[in-house]
Design a protein around this motif. Structure first.
Motif, PDB file in Angstrom:
ATOM      1  N   SER A 335       0.836  -1.197   0.000  1.00 26.88           N
ATOM      2  CA  SER A 335       0.000   0.000   0.000  1.00 26.88           C
ATOM      3  C   SER A 335       0.874   1.251   0.000  1.00 26.88           C
ATOM      4  O   SER A 335       2.084   1.188   0.210  1.00 26.88           O
ATOM      5  N   ARG A 336       0.257   2.395  -0.214  1.00 26.39           N
ATOM      6  CA  ARG A 336       0.995   3.650  -0.271  1.00 26.39           C
ATOM      7  C   ARG A 336       1.217   4.268   1.110  1.00 26.39           C
ATOM      8  O   ARG A 336       1.807   5.342   1.211  1.00 26.39           O
ATOM      9  N   LEU A 337       0.751   3.620   2.127  1.00 26.27           N
ATOM     10  CA  LEU A 337       0.969   4.126   3.473  1.00 26.27           C
ATOM     11  C   LEU A 337       2.444   4.045   3.858  1.00 26.27           C
ATOM     12  O   LEU A 337       3.150   3.114   3.468  1.00 26.27           O
ATOM     13  N   ARG A 338       2.904   5.013   4.638  1.00 24.92           N
ATOM     14  CA  ARG A 338       4.254   4.942   5.185  1.00 24.92           C
ATOM     15  C   ARG A 338       4.317   3.820   6.220  1.00 24.92           C
ATOM     16  O   ARG A 338       3.297   3.379   6.746  1.00 24.92           O
ATOM     17  N   SER A 339       5.523   3.399   6.544  1.00 22.58           N
ATOM     18  CA  SER A 339       5.692   2.279   7.484  1.00 22.58           C
ATOM     19  C   SER A 339       5.053   2.567   8.834  1.00 22.58           C
ATOM     20  O   SER A 339       4.366   1.707   9.408  1.00 22.58           O
ATOM     21  N   CYS A 340       5.255   3.779   9.372  1.00 30.42           N
ATOM     22  CA  CYS A 340       4.677   4.110  10.674  1.00 30.42           C
ATOM     23  C   CYS A 340       3.155   4.132  10.604  1.00 30.42           C
ATOM     24  O   CYS A 340       2.478   3.762  11.573  1.00 30.42           O
ATOM     25  N   GLU A 341       2.607   4.535   9.465  1.00 28.88           N
ATOM     26  CA  GLU A 341       1.152   4.557   9.319  1.00 28.88           C
ATOM     27  C   GLU A 341       0.589   3.141   9.246  1.00 28.88           C
ATOM     28  O   GLU A 341      -0.469   2.858   9.818  1.00 28.88           O
ATOM     29  N   ARG A 342       1.291   2.245   8.569  1.00 31.07           N
ATOM     30  CA  ARG A 342       0.846   0.845   8.526  1.00 31.07           C
ATOM     31  C   ARG A 342       0.829   0.228   9.915  1.00 31.07           C
ATOM     32  O   ARG A 342      -0.089  -0.525  10.264  1.00 31.07           O
ATOM     33  N   VAL A 343       1.848   0.540  10.701  1.00 29.08           N
ATOM     34  CA  VAL A 343       1.936  -0.017  12.062  1.00 29.08           C
ATOM     35  C   VAL A 343       0.753   0.451  12.897  1.00 29.08           C
ATOM     36  O   VAL A 343       0.121  -0.352  13.607  1.00 29.08           O
ATOM     37  N   ILE A 344       0.419   1.731  12.826  1.00 34.77           N
ATOM     38  CA  ILE A 344      -0.673   2.255  13.649  1.00 34.77           C
ATOM     39  C   ILE A 344      -2.018   1.711  13.186  1.00 34.77           C
ATOM     40  O   ILE A 344      -2.859   1.326  14.005  1.00 34.77           O
ATOM     41  N   VAL A 345      -2.250   1.658  11.874  1.00 38.78           N
ATOM     42  CA  VAL A 345      -3.503   1.086  11.372  1.00 38.78           C
ATOM     43  C   VAL A 345      -3.626  -0.365  11.810  1.00 38.78           C
ATOM     44  O   VAL A 345      -4.704  -0.825  12.220  1.00 38.78           O
ATOM     45  N   SER A 346      -2.538  -1.111  11.725  1.00 40.71           N
ATOM     46  CA  SER A 346      -2.566  -2.530  12.087  1.00 40.71           C
ATOM     47  C   SER A 346      -2.742  -2.742  13.581  1.00 40.71           C
ATOM     48  O   SER A 346      -3.356  -3.723  14.011  1.00 40.71           O
ATOM     49  N   LEU A 347      -2.194  -1.825  14.367  1.00 42.75           N
ATOM     50  CA  LEU A 347      -2.261  -1.989  15.822  1.00 42.75           C
ATOM     51  C   LEU A 347      -3.652  -1.731  16.372  1.00 42.75           C
ATOM     52  O   LEU A 347      -4.137  -2.468  17.242  1.00 42.75           O
ATOM     53  N   PHE A 348      -4.318  -0.679  15.862  1.00 39.28           N
ATOM     54  CA  PHE A 348      -5.559  -0.247  16.503  1.00 39.28           C
ATOM     55  C   PHE A 348      -6.778  -1.039  16.029  1.00 39.28           C
ATOM     56  O   PHE A 348      -7.694  -0.503  15.415  1.00 39.28           O
ATOM     57  N   GLY A 349      -6.774  -2.311  16.340  1.00 33.66           N
ATOM     58  CA  GLY A 349      -7.951  -3.136  16.109  1.00 33.66           C
ATOM     59  C   GLY A 349      -8.761  -3.224  17.387  1.00 33.66           C
ATOM     60  O   GLY A 349      -8.797  -4.246  18.062  1.00 33.66           O
ATOM     61  N   ILE A 350      -9.424  -2.125  17.730  1.00 38.20           N
ATOM     62  CA  ILE A 350     -10.116  -2.033  19.015  1.00 38.20           C
ATOM     63  C   ILE A 350     -11.338  -2.953  19.039  1.00 38.20           C
ATOM     64  O   ILE A 350     -12.151  -2.931  18.126  1.00 38.20           O
ATOM     65  N   ARG A 351     -11.460  -3.730  20.093  1.00 42.53           N
ATOM     66  CA  ARG A 351     -12.607  -4.637  20.270  1.00 42.53           C
ATOM     67  C   ARG A 351     -13.525  -4.076  21.344  1.00 42.53           C
ATOM     68  O   ARG A 351     -13.060  -3.468  22.305  1.00 42.53           O
ATOM     69  N   GLY A 352     -14.835  -4.294  21.202  1.00 43.10           N
ATOM     70  CA  GLY A 352     -15.743  -3.739  22.186  1.00 43.10           C
ATOM     71  C   GLY A 352     -17.171  -4.207  22.021  1.00 43.10           C
ATOM     72  O   GLY A 352     -17.463  -5.405  22.089  1.00 43.10           O
ATOM     73  N   VAL A 353     -18.070  -3.264  21.768  1.00 47.21           N
ATOM     74  CA  VAL A 353     -19.504  -3.537  21.765  1.00 47.21           C
ATOM     75  C   VAL A 353     -19.874  -4.576  20.725  1.00 47.21           C
ATOM     76  O   VAL A 353     -20.723  -5.442  20.963  1.00 47.21           O
ATOM     77  N   GLY A 354     -19.245  -4.515  19.542  1.00 45.61           N
ATOM     78  CA  GLY A 354     -19.575  -5.485  18.501  1.00 45.61           C
ATOM     79  C   GLY A 354     -19.317  -6.917  18.926  1.00 45.61           C
ATOM     80  O   GLY A 354     -20.094  -7.825  18.609  1.00 45.61           O
ATOM     81  N   SER A 355     -18.240  -7.135  19.659  1.00 47.69           N
ATOM     82  CA  SER A 355     -17.930  -8.487  20.123  1.00 47.69           C
ATOM     83  C   SER A 355     -19.011  -9.009  21.062  1.00 47.69           C
ATOM     84  O   SER A 355     -19.426 -10.178  20.978  1.00 47.69           O
ATOM     85  N   PHE A 356     -19.502  -8.149  21.948  1.00 42.08           N
ATOM     86  CA  PHE A 356     -20.571  -8.564  22.861  1.00 42.08           C
ATOM     87  C   PHE A 356     -21.875  -8.820  22.109  1.00 42.08           C
ATOM     88  O   PHE A 356     -22.622  -9.732  22.443  1.00 42.08           O
ATOM     89  N   PHE A 357     -22.136  -8.009  21.077  1.00 43.77           N
ATOM     90  CA  PHE A 357     -23.370  -8.224  20.312  1.00 43.77           C
ATOM     91  C   PHE A 357     -23.367  -9.608  19.666  1.00 43.77           C
ATOM     92  O   PHE A 357     -24.334 -10.371  19.791  1.00 43.77           O
ATOM     93  N   TYR A 358     -22.305  -9.923  18.942  1.00 42.78           N
ATOM     94  CA  TYR A 358     -22.277 -11.196  18.224  1.00 42.78           C
ATOM     95  C   TYR A 358     -22.292 -12.386  19.173  1.00 42.78           C
ATOM     96  O   TYR A 358     -22.929 -13.403  18.896  1.00 42.78           O
ATOM     97  N   LEU A 359     -21.609 -12.255  20.291  1.00 38.87           N
ATOM     98  CA  LEU A 359     -21.598 -13.355  21.255  1.00 38.87           C
ATOM     99  C   LEU A 359     -22.982 -13.545  21.862  1.00 38.87           C
ATOM    100  O   LEU A 359     -23.463 -14.681  22.017  1.00 38.87           O
ATOM    101  N   ALA A 360     -23.653 -12.441  22.196  1.00 32.48           N
ATOM    102  CA  ALA A 360     -25.007 -12.540  22.746  1.00 32.48           C
ATOM    103  C   ALA A 360     -25.982 -13.067  21.696  1.00 32.48           C
ATOM    104  O   ALA A 360     -26.866 -13.890  21.995  1.00 32.48           O
ATOM    105  N   TYR A 361     -25.834 -12.603  20.470  1.00 32.84           N
ATOM    106  CA  TYR A 361     -26.706 -13.049  19.369  1.00 32.84           C
ATOM    107  C   TYR A 361     -26.585 -14.556  19.164  1.00 32.84           C
ATOM    108  O   TYR A 361     -27.591 -15.275  19.075  1.00 32.84           O
TER     109      TYR A 361
END
Length: 415
Positions: A335-361
């Motif tokens: 991709s055209r992203l710089r290395s530091c930008e790729r690292v930050i995009v890849s790192l911030f996979g925040i989990r939260g409300v969606g995980s609880f929804f699917y598990l409850a569903y």
């Protein structure tokens, strides 16, 4: 003092907290989600309650989390200024088409092989963990419409979260099929055709149609009357109409809400109506999120993490800080992203409300072995996500902004 009075007072304090507290913690490594979890935990502990068990109320939890997610998806769609075009969304397609399946497969294998969970439960864990969360990603999302330039990092994270919440459904349905049938079989073709293809296409189509129709009504037919004087709470109407239209034709309502908001946002707006729509939906989103996080904190004072073991805790760290970053980096190769930008995009996979929804569903529909262990594992991942990303997001994004500004300045210098 009766229970009704306590509930009203507590709700009032929560509203004030959402409205005012972020002002006082803007320069601290704290976030409002972290505080709400702590309040929920402390409140239930001090009251001597046994806490809440989401395992006991899957139907109620499914409805509350579903409402929070669709409101958040509408806000994310309304905030994106970039037009819906294949090339301009290339990093998003990489994250959805490569990083998400890799994450699901790796998490399922980790849960089955390392934690020893049955494969149907392991696949369910992979499905509910894979979607990133638009609700908790405020510090790494794009800003309100037209208020600031969209950098590629924030756009990629916002657009990924906007679409992968809906794309978690096919894999959740796969886990439900495995729980019902035991192994892959003839039903797999139905899953591929209906859950994997039709419902995704129907969700996009319903969202596109609703967004275009309402956009024409607001900015063309109704002429500028609606755009000039319309109320912001209409954003809830747009959200519910798009969601219901998709569900009526058996499409994914999550996808439809995000696409409808994008289509509406794509209309020219000289009266600032997009800002009013986004402002209202964002306030509702924050309020719903805080309520859920207080309840989540209350569940931590109860039996939610009773099944948690040291191997699960280690696996949670691996999911957040090894599997997601590696999957993201693989997907962004070239991709055209710089290395530091790729690292930050890849790192911030925040989990939260969606995980609880699917598990409850899934819990509300199917029968999964060792499901209490799955609740504990997912609950710990969300807890770790809230606190780790909450402390990392603001300083890392500030550093990225400074670095991007410095690089842009260096590129503009002559010679």
């Amino acid at each position: 003092m009766d229970a009704q009075t306590l509930i009203m007072g507590g709700f009032g304090l929560l509203i004030l907290l959402v409205a005012w507290f972020p002002i006082f913690i803007s320069h601290l490594p704290l976030t409002l989600p972290m505080l709400c979890v702590a309040i929920g935990f402390g409140g239930f502990s001090l009251l001597g309650e046994n806490g809440l068990s989401p395992r006991d109320y899957p139907g109620t939890l499914s409805v509350l989390t579903e409402l929070t997610i669709i409101v958040s998806l509408a806000g994310a769609g309304l905030s994106i200024d970039r037009p819906w075009a294949w090339r301009q969304w290339m990093n998003t397609w990489r994250l959805l088409g490569i990083a998400m399946p890799l994450t699901i497969a790796a998490c399922a294998a980790l849960a089955a092989i390392y934690l020893g969970l049955p494969w149907e439960t392991a696949v369910l864990i992979g499905a509910v963990i894979a979607p990133t969360d638009p609700v908790l990603a405020a510090d790494v999302r794009v800003g309100p419409p037209r208020e600031e330039a969209e950098d590629e990092v924030r756009f990629s994270l916002t657009s990924e979260a906007g679409l992968n919440d809906g794309l978690g459904f096919p894999f959740t349905m796969l886990a439900l099929g495995l729980a019902a049938h035991g192994t892959l079989g003839d039903w797999t073709w139905h899953w591929l055709a209906v859950d994997g293809l039709w419902r995704c296409v129907a969700g996009v189509a319903a969202g596109w149609l609703v967004g275009r129709l309402l956009g024409n009504m607001v900015f063309r037919l109704g002429a500028q009357t609606i755009a000039r004087t319309g109320q912001g709470f209409a954003s809830l109407g747009i959200t519910f109409v798009a969601y219901s239209a998709a569900e009526y034709i058996h499409g994914y309502g999550f996808i439809a809400v995000f696409v409808a908001a994008l289509m509406l946002r794509s209309r020219d707006d000289e009266y600032g109506y997009h800002l009013r729509l986004h402002g209202f939906i964002e306030q509702i989103e924050h309020l719903l999120m805080m309520m859920l996080l207080v309840l989540f904190g209350g569940s931590l004072a109860g039996p939610l993490l009773e099944e948690l073991t040291w191997p699960m805790a280690i696996a949670a760290i691996v999911v957040l800080f090894v599997i997601r970053p590696l999957a993201g980096m693989i997907s962004l190769l070239g991709s055209r992203l710089r290395s530091c930008e790729r690292v930050i995009v890849s790192l911030f996979g925040i989990r939260g409300v969606g995980s609880f929804f699917y598990l409850a569903y899934a819990t509300n529909i199917g029968d999964f072995a060792q499901i209490d262990a799955a609740w504990a594992f997912v609950g710990f991942i969300v807890l770790l996500s809230i606190f780790s990303y909450g402390m990392l997001s603001a300083p890392l994004m500030s550093w990225l902004d400074r670095r991007q500004a410095a690089l842009a300045g260096a590129e503009q210098k002559p010679g």
